[in-house]
Design a protein around this motif. Structure first.
Motif, PDB file in Angstrom:
ATOM      1  N   LEU A  29       0.840  -1.063  -0.191  1.00 41.95           N
ATOM      2  CA  LEU A  29      -0.198  -0.499  -0.015  1.00 41.95           C
ATOM      3  C   LEU A  29       1.500   0.901   0.081  1.00 41.95           C
ATOM      4  N   TRP A  42      -0.299 -14.291   4.415  1.00 41.91           N
ATOM      5  CA  TRP A  42      -0.533 -13.864   5.995  1.00 41.91           C
ATOM      6  C   TRP A  42      -1.978 -12.802   5.824  1.00 41.91           C
ATOM      7  N   HIS A  43      -1.808 -12.009   4.514  1.00 38.40           N
ATOM      8  CA  HIS A  43      -2.463 -11.011   5.168  1.00 38.40           C
ATOM      9  C   HIS A  43      -4.209 -11.949   5.020  1.00 38.40           C
ATOM     10  N   TYR A  47      -7.280 -11.066   6.978  1.00 37.55           N
ATOM     11  CA  TYR A  47      -8.368 -10.829   6.142  1.00 37.55           C
ATOM     12  C   TYR A  47     -10.043 -12.346   6.828  1.00 37.55           C
ATOM     13  N   VAL A  50     -11.287 -11.001   9.687  1.00 38.84           N
ATOM     14  CA  VAL A  50     -12.008 -10.932  10.001  1.00 38.84           C
ATOM     15  C   VAL A  50     -13.849  -9.886   9.560  1.00 38.84           C
ATOM     16  N   HIS A  54     -19.127 -12.297   6.782  1.00 39.95           N
ATOM     17  CA  HIS A  54     -19.780 -11.515   4.988  1.00 39.95           C
ATOM     18  C   HIS A  54     -19.882 -12.613   4.102  1.00 39.95           C
TER      19      HIS A  54
ATOM     20  N   PRO B   5     -20.122  -3.160   9.275  1.00 40.92           N
ATOM     21  CA  PRO B   5     -18.985  -3.192  10.191  1.00 40.92           C
ATOM     22  C   PRO B   5     -17.935  -3.273   9.021  1.00 40.92           C
ATOM     23  N   LEU B   6     -17.942  -3.622   8.015  1.00 42.45           N
ATOM     24  CA  LEU B   6     -16.535  -3.401   7.089  1.00 42.45           C
ATOM     25  C   LEU B   6     -16.078  -2.218   6.459  1.00 42.45           C
ATOM     26  N   GLN B   9     -13.545  -2.340   9.047  1.00 39.41           N
ATOM     27  CA  GLN B   9     -12.866  -4.161   9.439  1.00 39.41           C
ATOM     28  C   GLN B   9     -11.404  -3.497   8.194  1.00 39.41           C
ATOM     29  N   LEU B  10     -12.154  -2.956   6.534  1.00 34.59           N
ATOM     30  CA  LEU B  10     -10.574  -3.293   5.973  1.00 34.59           C
ATOM     31  C   LEU B  10     -10.287  -1.761   6.297  1.00 34.59           C
ATOM     32  N   PHE B  12      -8.708  -1.155   8.806  1.00 34.94           N
ATOM     33  CA  PHE B  12      -7.392  -2.422   9.616  1.00 34.94           C
ATOM     34  C   PHE B  12      -6.770  -3.563   9.181  1.00 34.94           C
ATOM     35  N   LEU B  13      -7.311  -3.996   8.496  1.00 34.07           N
ATOM     36  CA  LEU B  13      -7.296  -4.352   7.075  1.00 34.07           C
ATOM     37  C   LEU B  13      -5.956  -3.817   6.086  1.00 34.07           C
ATOM     38  N   ARG B  14      -6.368  -2.447   5.816  1.00 33.41           N
ATOM     39  CA  ARG B  14      -5.489  -1.493   5.272  1.00 33.41           C
ATOM     40  C   ARG B  14      -4.075  -1.247   6.104  1.00 33.41           C
ATOM     41  N   ILE B  16      -2.770  -3.176   8.916  1.00 41.10           N
ATOM     42  CA  ILE B  16      -1.400  -4.107   9.108  1.00 41.10           C
ATOM     43  C   ILE B  16      -0.573  -4.193   7.808  1.00 41.10           C
ATOM     44  N   ASP B  17      -1.171  -3.430   6.837  1.00 40.56           N
ATOM     45  CA  ASP B  17      -0.180  -3.667   5.273  1.00 40.56           C
ATOM     46  C   ASP B  17       1.012  -3.694   5.371  1.00 40.56           C
ATOM     47  N   LEU B  19       2.910  -4.023   8.597  1.00 44.29           N
ATOM     48  CA  LEU B  19       3.382  -5.228   9.483  1.00 44.29           C
ATOM     49  C   LEU B  19       4.544  -5.806   8.097  1.00 44.29           C
ATOM     50  N   ILE B  73       1.639  -7.335  14.992  1.00 46.57           N
ATOM     51  CA  ILE B  73       0.511  -6.422  14.722  1.00 46.57           C
ATOM     52  C   ILE B  73       1.337  -5.277  15.730  1.00 46.57           C
ATOM     53  N   LEU B 107     -10.741  -1.936  15.090  1.00 37.73           N
ATOM     54  CA  LEU B 107     -11.455  -2.281  14.550  1.00 37.73           C
ATOM     55  C   LEU B 107     -13.149  -2.383  15.131  1.00 37.73           C
ATOM     56  N   GLN B 111     -14.789  -7.398  17.431  1.00 37.94           N
ATOM     57  CA  GLN B 111     -13.001  -8.065  17.276  1.00 37.94           C
ATOM     58  C   GLN B 111     -11.996  -7.783  18.052  1.00 37.94           C
ATOM     59  N   PHE B 115      -8.844  -9.341  20.154  1.00 39.69           N
ATOM     60  CA  PHE B 115      -7.304  -9.814  18.942  1.00 39.69           C
ATOM     61  C   PHE B 115      -6.650  -9.066  20.648  1.00 39.69           C
TER      62      PHE B 115
END
Lengths: 202, 202
Positions: A29, A42-43, A47, A50, A54, B5-6, B9-10, B12-14, B16-17, B19, B73, B107, B111, B115
């Motif tokens: 990113l 890992w990513h 997903y 989390v 869905h 919640p999306l 959640q997204l 968070f997922l962005r 943690i990239d 890491l 993380i 999150l 969630q 975590f």
């Protein structure tokens, strides 16, 4: 007394270190470099943890996570073929099948069989678990493309119609909610949605 | 209707990239570069799947895998502190606690709480799941060091006694079988085992 399974297990765990050197087309990113298949896996496992709510079907999160952790290991032998470079796909299924035999075959037989079966199930994308895992594998690069001014969409010169044609079936089958987000992202970056961009003339 | 919640959640997922850009001291097995914390976490999750039968206690594999997928993380904010560089450890626990609050706090609340709790459980290393996860986190770098002519043992100039003192308790508590292998590897590379190397004089 049966011999210890540890030596075979450690050989496998050493061998798969090589997945960290298989580089994908998708950028990180921050665009500092391209993602490798180990960190991608890992990513995707995150997903799955989390976004499980869905999923289209009833999913077993541990099985989905296992599939995603192992789904790219075959690339150690077979290499990565970019999703939006269809001409690279010829022969890849057979190369990956052979890779699955060799790599999972490093493990003690029961584990080798389990991983092979999970990998074939993922590839077939028929079970609820595999459909969701496959949807995540298609969705994550779209999120990266959307966040990096087009990423591989721009690099591979794909049109909105091509993205929809290629990504909608696998993502929507596994998670309609994620496809709704993915479609919005693609339209925002590759608009218009009417299929009348110049590239569609043929 | 509750909001989706999306988006959280997204986000968070962005986030943690990042890491994937936290670099550890441990080398890849081919020594081409150092390992990053995202691919390290992928590797450890595979260790858990493959080596679960060697856990000291009864473990829930999904919980162990979750712990290992999220355990680093916090390094996105707090950075990695090498295990064999003790002088870097001051203040790290508090930096990581704050990082856990911020990062998992991206999150949706349920969630985030799950975590956070899993991460604290891993850090405390008291439950059977956490003991096994922690053992794997200590074992994997030893395998890399043994396969790269000493790796961080040589780089950090640690003695066999220091390796035993630091690594034996966490690994043996989670998996006596893995400690037996780890001890052999360390002795083969750092021997003799009698503690009478010059560095031990003090």
């Amino acid at each position: 007394m049966p011999s210890s399974p540890l030596p075979q297990q450690l050989t496998f765990l050493r061998e798969i270190d090589r997945l960290k050197s298989v580089v994908r087309l998708t950028p990180l990113l921050d665009r500092s470099r391209r993602e490798n298949s180990a960190e991608h896996s890992w990513h995707l496992a995150l997903y799955a943890l989390v976004l499980a709510e869905h999923a289209a079907g009833e999913v077993d999160v541990l099985r989905v996570v296992k599939m995603l952790l192992i789904h790219d290991i075959v690339e150690i032998d077979a290499g990565d073929v970019p999703f939006h470079v269809p001409e690279s796909h010829a022969g890849q299924a057979e190369r990956e099948r052979l890779a699955a035999e060799r790599l999972f075959g490093l493990l003690p037989e029961a584990q080798a069989a389990e991983f092979r079966e999970l990998w074939f199930e993922f590839e077939a994308a028929q079970s609820d678990d595999a459909k969701f895992a496959k949807a995540l594998d298609r969705f994550q690069p779209m999120l990266h493309n959307a966040a990096t001014e087009g990423g591989t969409w721009v690099e591979c010169a794909v049109t909105l119609e091509q993205v929809k044609q290629r990504c909608r079936p696998p993502i929507e089958k596994g998670s309609p909610a994620l496809w709704a987000v993915a479609e919005q992202m693609a339209e925002a970056h590759l608009g218009p949605a009417d299929g009348e961009t110049p590239d569609q003339a043929a």
